[in-house]
Design a protein around this motif. Sequence first.
Motif, PDB file in Angstrom:
ATOM      1  N   GLU A 358      38.189  39.428  25.750  1.00 11.10           N
ATOM      2  CA  GLU A 358      39.442  38.983  26.369  1.00 11.10           C
ATOM      3  C   GLU A 358      39.334  39.005  27.895  1.00 11.10           C
ATOM      4  OE1 GLU A 358      41.938  37.574  24.813  1.00 11.10           O
ATOM      5  OE2 GLU A 358      40.970  37.920  22.877  1.00 11.10           O
ATOM      6  N   GLN A 359      38.682  40.057  28.413  1.00  9.70           N
ATOM      7  CA  GLN A 359      38.479  40.109  29.867  1.00  9.70           C
ATOM      8  C   GLN A 359      37.598  38.954  30.321  1.00  9.70           C
ATOM      9  OE1 GLN A 359      37.056  44.005  31.023  1.00  9.70           O
ATOM     10  NE2 GLN A 359      38.556  44.986  29.715  1.00  9.70           N
ATOM     11  N   PHE A 361      37.191  36.119  28.823  1.00  5.80           N
ATOM     12  CA  PHE A 361      37.933  34.872  28.712  1.00  5.80           C
ATOM     13  C   PHE A 361      38.878  34.682  29.896  1.00  5.80           C
ATOM     14  CE2 PHE A 361      41.891  32.711  27.417  1.00  5.80           C
ATOM     15  CZ  PHE A 361      41.371  31.449  27.186  1.00  5.80           C
ATOM     16  N   TYR A 362      39.554  35.736  30.249  1.00  7.22           N
ATOM     17  CA  TYR A 362      40.519  35.633  31.358  1.00  7.22           C
ATOM     18  C   TYR A 362      39.821  35.192  32.648  1.00  7.22           C
ATOM     19  CZ  TYR A 362      44.475  36.841  34.360  1.00  7.22           C
ATOM     20  OH  TYR A 362      45.515  36.794  35.254  1.00  7.22           O
ATOM     21  N   LEU A 363      38.698  35.823  32.943  1.00 12.73           N
ATOM     22  CA  LEU A 363      37.985  35.484  34.177  1.00 12.73           C
ATOM     23  C   LEU A 363      37.399  34.077  34.096  1.00 12.73           C
ATOM     24  CD1 LEU A 363      36.240  38.928  34.740  1.00 12.73           C
ATOM     25  CD2 LEU A 363      38.200  38.015  35.988  1.00 12.73           C
ATOM     26  N   GLN A 364      36.865  33.728  32.944  1.00 11.92           N
ATOM     27  CA  GLN A 364      36.305  32.382  32.783  1.00 11.92           C
ATOM     28  C   GLN A 364      37.387  31.317  32.862  1.00 11.92           C
ATOM     29  OE1 GLN A 364      33.686  33.168  29.124  1.00 11.92           O
ATOM     30  NE2 GLN A 364      32.735  31.416  30.124  1.00 11.92           N
ATOM     31  N   VAL A 377      32.893  42.489  37.133  1.00 11.15           N
ATOM     32  CA  VAL A 377      33.442  43.679  36.482  1.00 11.15           C
ATOM     33  C   VAL A 377      32.567  44.909  36.746  1.00 11.15           C
ATOM     34  CG1 VAL A 377      33.884  44.722  34.225  1.00 11.15           C
ATOM     35  CG2 VAL A 377      34.721  42.426  34.727  1.00 11.15           C
TER      36      VAL A 377
END
Lengths: 411, 254
Positions: A358-359, A361-364, A377
């Motif tokens: 999820e992290q 995905f959020y950054l991408q 990160v």
Amino acid sequence: MADVQNTTGATTAGSIEVGTAGAGAQLAGPGTGRSTVQQPIDARVAVKPSYDVDDFPVPHGREEDWRFTPLHRLGGLHDGSAASAARGEDKIELGLPEGVTAETVGRDDARLGKAGTPVDRVAAQAYSAFEQALVVTVPKDAVLTEPVKIDVHGEGGVNFAHLVVDVKPFAEAVVVLNHTGSGTRAANVELLVGDGAKLTFVSVQDWERDAVHVAQHNALVGRDASFKSVVVTFGGDLVRLHPRVNYAAPGGEAELFGLYFADAGQHLEHRLVIDHDTPHCRSNVAYKGALQGQDAHAVWVGDVLIRATALGTDTYELNRNLVLTDGARVDSIPNLEIETGEIVGAGHASATGRFDDEQLFYLQARGIPADEARRLVVRGFFAELVQQIGVAEIQDRLMEKIEAELEETVA
Amino acid sequence: MATLEIRDLHVSVEAENGPREILRGVDLTVKQGETHAIMGPNGSGKSTLAYSLAGHPKYTVTGGSVLLDGEDVLEMSVDERARAGVFLAMQYPVEVPGVSVSNFLRTAATAVRGEAPKLRLWVKEVKEAMASLQMDPAFAERNVNEGFSGGEKKRHEILQLELLKPKIAILDETDSGLDVDALRIVSEGINRVRSTGEVGTLLVTHYTRILRYIKPDYVHVFAGGRIVESGGAELADKLEEEGYESYVKGGASE
Ligand SMILES: Nc1ncnc2c1ncn2[C@@H]1O[C@H](COP(=O)(O)OP(=O)(O)OP(=O)(O)O)[C@@H](O)[C@H]1O
Ligand SMILES: [Mg+2]
């Protein structure tokens, strides 16, 4: 697939033992004891400290203090075979600020063996086998403006080393011990911090991928003295470090910071012991590690003992791990023994988190490519710790080092 | 003029007892400058549509196509979609420990714009955007979404919308969890971006209240994983009065 337990992270606080498996790598078999009942530190170390290798039986791997270490990768440091093998070479370069002396001395020099005794067979082996020791002395009242530099470059083969850093009363020094190159190395490092003195000792393990390095660091902290240890382990096949702190008199303060990054197949082990047997001393431990790749293995054991005599002790220890990929494994074991209630504070925390999808995905979803997202990160994860070191030059160098490591490995 | 074309989109998720189809043939065209409201009951698949467009790995596209100016969006990785101009403001923004907002925003802007923004201009740009969303400058030094309140997370999403200037903005329930003041501030932010005429907006919402601030050109009713009715802004008024009941009965997904 991710181990569910680790997708959100496992967090513990309290005086229990924690074994945390990285995703996909469950703890298994005897000796991995997720719920092992805590034992007193003294009982866990089966053999009394000694300078003589023959006082220790050859470990077989099930001992409490060896159970995580792949003995067959120690290059024979534990079973005597390394001691009888041909000695290797290492190149040592010193950078000595004015007033600081460095002497090469024989085994019988009176300044050796003051900060602490070897606690396991490899440390005793190093003590029994080294031929010459290096003694670095920072004279009384000297306040260094430049770090003392000790660059060790291994050129293969077996080395047994002994280093003494003697910081006389009221002196202030930063000492950087930098390891590069290759080889199989066992060492003892003695750190004598005189009354009112301040020592920041940085040990960087920037080895080639095949190096083996086992070392015990003994700090003896004087009255109202400050000791800071910064351990940075990136390289090597097997690195097992054993930073230990004892207090010679009340008022001492020790901060132990550590940073490690285990790639596929690397075994990086840090075992800390802080022995509070003296009143009104403080200690603070913060170790952070990142892992990625198949069979990357980090072991962190933090033993803090507050003996009945150690009134007014204030201590905290923390270990955090960030697991970046499947197949990596973390064993994180904080252990706090308290024999007196008359203390200022005592606590510990251990957490192993996964960098989750999820992290990522959020950054991408903000245009950041996956590899850069991971780097972002990890960089942030370590920066938080590096900022606490308090020596700007060291901090900058470390961030550069981390950056280089990230460029190389996090893709 | 940028155009997003969604044709007969079918999407499944991996459920306990095998794949479960959530989207069952979505057709929609969003052009730059237009605002489309997608309204539907809980569980109708609105977030699934939003996440699928952004490329979330949880969702598997089993049929149909999505084109952005003729380019196949479904072939692109998540970050490629973002760089191509697709932006998703998430219903539940994710916490990223260890990464500060300022570092994150700059990294994202650098990726999307293809070059690092000039530092002085950038600092000013971020400051102004934060001020207009009434965000405390201290947020810049906090970790991404960590410990943010629901409303703060939504402002942070719209801050990114303003800074990244996408061609297509998908706003998933940006209005939920906002009090009246925050709703107004966030809506004004969205309207600033819309007023450039450069963005096509897909406003996903359950309630009509955000439509008091943001006037859609089209309203689509979403039920059972597809669009079941489309109309102008007046359709929202009808939904306000009658709710989704008539659609759910007819188009229930179970
Ligand atoms: N992993 C999953 N397994 C099974 N069903 C799932 C899974 N993920 C989503 N769903 C189902 O997909 C459907 C659509 O969910 P989605 O989040 O898209 O709805 P929504 O319209 O956004 O709802 P809301 O208004 O509550 O946000 C729901 O019924 C949900 O339960
Ligand atoms: Mg939703």
